[in-house]
Motif scaffolding. Structure first.
Motif, PDB file in Angstrom:
ATOM      1  N   ASP A  40       0.827  -1.209   0.000  1.00  0.00           N
ATOM      2  CA  ASP A  40       0.000   0.000   0.000  1.00  0.00           C
ATOM      3  C   ASP A  40       0.856   1.252   0.000  1.00  0.00           C
ATOM      4  O   ASP A  40       0.580   2.205  -0.739  1.00  0.00           O
ATOM      5  CB  ASP A  40      -0.938  -0.006   1.212  1.00  0.00           C
ATOM      6  N   ALA A  41       1.898   1.264   0.821  1.00  0.00           N
ATOM      7  CA  ALA A  41       2.764   2.445   0.904  1.00  0.00           C
ATOM      8  C   ALA A  41       3.570   2.639  -0.376  1.00  0.00           C
ATOM      9  O   ALA A  41       3.952   3.769  -0.714  1.00  0.00           O
ATOM     10  CB  ALA A  41       3.702   2.328   2.106  1.00  0.00           C
ATOM     11  N   ALA A  42       3.822   1.555  -1.089  1.00  0.00           N
ATOM     12  CA  ALA A  42       4.626   1.654  -2.314  1.00  0.00           C
ATOM     13  C   ALA A  42       3.813   2.064  -3.531  1.00  0.00           C
ATOM     14  O   ALA A  42       4.396   2.429  -4.554  1.00  0.00           O
ATOM     15  CB  ALA A  42       5.300   0.311  -2.585  1.00  0.00           C
ATOM     16  N   GLN A  43       2.482   2.035  -3.429  1.00  0.00           N
ATOM     17  CA  GLN A  43       1.643   2.313  -4.592  1.00  0.00           C
ATOM     18  C   GLN A  43       1.941   3.653  -5.263  1.00  0.00           C
ATOM     19  O   GLN A  43       2.030   3.720  -6.495  1.00  0.00           O
ATOM     20  CB  GLN A  43       0.161   2.228  -4.205  1.00  0.00           C
ATOM     21  N   PRO A  44       2.076   4.754  -4.511  1.00  0.00           N
ATOM     22  CA  PRO A  44       2.382   6.032  -5.189  1.00  0.00           C
ATOM     23  C   PRO A  44       3.700   5.993  -5.953  1.00  0.00           C
ATOM     24  O   PRO A  44       3.809   6.562  -7.050  1.00  0.00           O
ATOM     25  CB  PRO A  44       2.433   7.042  -4.045  1.00  0.00           C
ATOM     26  N   TRP A  45       4.701   5.308  -5.391  1.00  0.00           N
ATOM     27  CA  TRP A  45       6.002   5.231  -6.053  1.00  0.00           C
ATOM     28  C   TRP A  45       5.929   4.367  -7.309  1.00  0.00           C
ATOM     29  O   TRP A  45       6.545   4.683  -8.334  1.00  0.00           O
ATOM     30  CB  TRP A  45       7.043   4.672  -5.078  1.00  0.00           C
ATOM     31  N   ILE A  46       5.170   3.295  -7.218  1.00  0.00           N
ATOM     32  CA  ILE A  46       4.965   2.453  -8.400  1.00  0.00           C
ATOM     33  C   ILE A  46       4.241   3.244  -9.492  1.00  0.00           C
ATOM     34  O   ILE A  46       4.620   3.204 -10.667  1.00  0.00           O
ATOM     35  CB  ILE A  46       4.156   1.192  -8.029  1.00  0.00           C
ATOM     36  N   GLY A  47       3.213   3.985  -9.086  1.00  0.00           N
ATOM     37  CA  GLY A  47       2.456   4.789 -10.045  1.00  0.00           C
ATOM     38  C   GLY A  47       3.316   5.833 -10.725  1.00  0.00           C
ATOM     39  O   GLY A  47       3.189   6.051 -11.947  1.00  0.00           O
ATOM     40  N   ARG A  48       4.207   6.469  -9.978  1.00  0.00           N
ATOM     41  CA  ARG A  48       5.085   7.492 -10.578  1.00  0.00           C
ATOM     42  C   ARG A  48       6.030   6.866 -11.602  1.00  0.00           C
ATOM     43  O   ARG A  48       6.275   7.447 -12.668  1.00  0.00           O
ATOM     44  CB  ARG A  48       5.880   8.198  -9.485  1.00  0.00           C
ATOM     45  N   ALA A  49       6.595   5.711 -11.274  1.00  0.00           N
ATOM     46  CA  ALA A  49       7.524   5.065 -12.200  1.00  0.00           C
ATOM     47  C   ALA A  49       6.820   4.662 -13.495  1.00  0.00           C
ATOM     48  O   ALA A  49       7.335   4.894 -14.595  1.00  0.00           O
ATOM     49  CB  ALA A  49       8.156   3.843 -11.535  1.00  0.00           C
ATOM     50  N   ILE A  50       5.627   4.073 -13.369  1.00  0.00           N
ATOM     51  CA  ILE A  50       4.897   3.646 -14.558  1.00  0.00           C
ATOM     52  C   ILE A  50       4.393   4.847 -15.352  1.00  0.00           C
ATOM     53  O   ILE A  50       4.403   4.847 -16.586  1.00  0.00           O
ATOM     54  CB  ILE A  50       3.734   2.718 -14.155  1.00  0.00           C
ATOM     55  N   ALA A  51       3.978   5.909 -14.643  1.00  0.00           N
ATOM     56  CA  ALA A  51       3.535   7.121 -15.336  1.00  0.00           C
ATOM     57  C   ALA A  51       4.688   7.762 -16.105  1.00  0.00           C
ATOM     58  O   ALA A  51       4.508   8.240 -17.233  1.00  0.00           O
ATOM     59  CB  ALA A  51       2.944   8.115 -14.339  1.00  0.00           C
TER      60      ALA A  51
END
Length: 203
Positions: A40-51
């Motif tokens: 859950d905490a990693a979701q924003p970081w994952i989203g930024r990398a994929i974006a």
């Protein structure tokens, strides 16, 4: 599928599509492990990398390619080495920044290679067979959707760098395929047995 000329394009397309799907499915787990945090905490970081990777894809296809105007064969040759550099960063993964940069670089390569091979394949068949070629090329993306994530995630559970190293090797094969293409699609007419058997199925 029975025409020898098409095999190079179909295999190249399958390799690139598998690398795209395998990377997207694996990078989330990689970011969670590198950040050592909860999913859950990693979701924003994952989203930024994929974006960031998606933005790079858009910029390449909407700005770089129209400005550069490469031939399809050039795109097929240039794309794998670029993607291999990005995947090497993912395999190394010293930090989140390296992962994000790796995603941008490898998606730049993917964004060059996928339209390149699709266009190159269309040059070697007559106009009335374009839909057959398009369907065969799209089938490689469907195959990659089924098998790419399964293979990549399975290998990731064995050893983190393993799926990315495998994709680097696969893209090396794609590079060899592109270099060994002897036709210049921009100047050579439809040959190599394609026009002589226009009624044979391509699938």
């Amino acid at each position: 599928w029975r025409m020898p000329t098409m095999w190079a394009f179909l295999l190249y397309s399958l390799i690139v599509a598998t690398a795209v799907l395998g990377t997207v499915q694996s990078v989330g787990f990689l970011i969670i492990d590198v950040l050592r945090t909860s999913p859950d905490a990693a979701q924003p970081w994952i989203g930024r990398a994929i974006a960031g990777a998606a933005i790079a894809t858009l910029l390449v296809q909407l700005a770089l390619i129209p400005w550069w105007k490469p031939s399809p064969r050039t795109m097929m040759i240039v794309a794998p080495p670029i993607a291999m550099i990005g995947l090497s960063l993912l395999a190394w993964h010293p930090s989140y920044a390296a992962i994000a940069i790796g995603m941008i670089i490898c998606n730049t390569g993917f964004a060059i290679g996928r339209p390149g091979v699709a266009t190159a394949a269309s040059f070697v068949v007559p106009i009335k067979r374009q839909t057959e070629v398009a369907g065969a090329m799209m089938s490689t993306a469907s195959l990659a959707t089924v098998f790419g994530p399964i293979i990549a995630v399975s290998l990731y559970t064995v050893w983190r760098p393993l799926p990315f190293m495998l994709m680097v090797c696969m893209l090396g094969l794609a590079f060899v395929i592109a270099v060994r293409r002897r036709q210049d699609e921009a100047t050579v007419p439809v040959t190599d047995g394609m026009a002589a058997d226009e009624t044979a199925p391509l699938r």
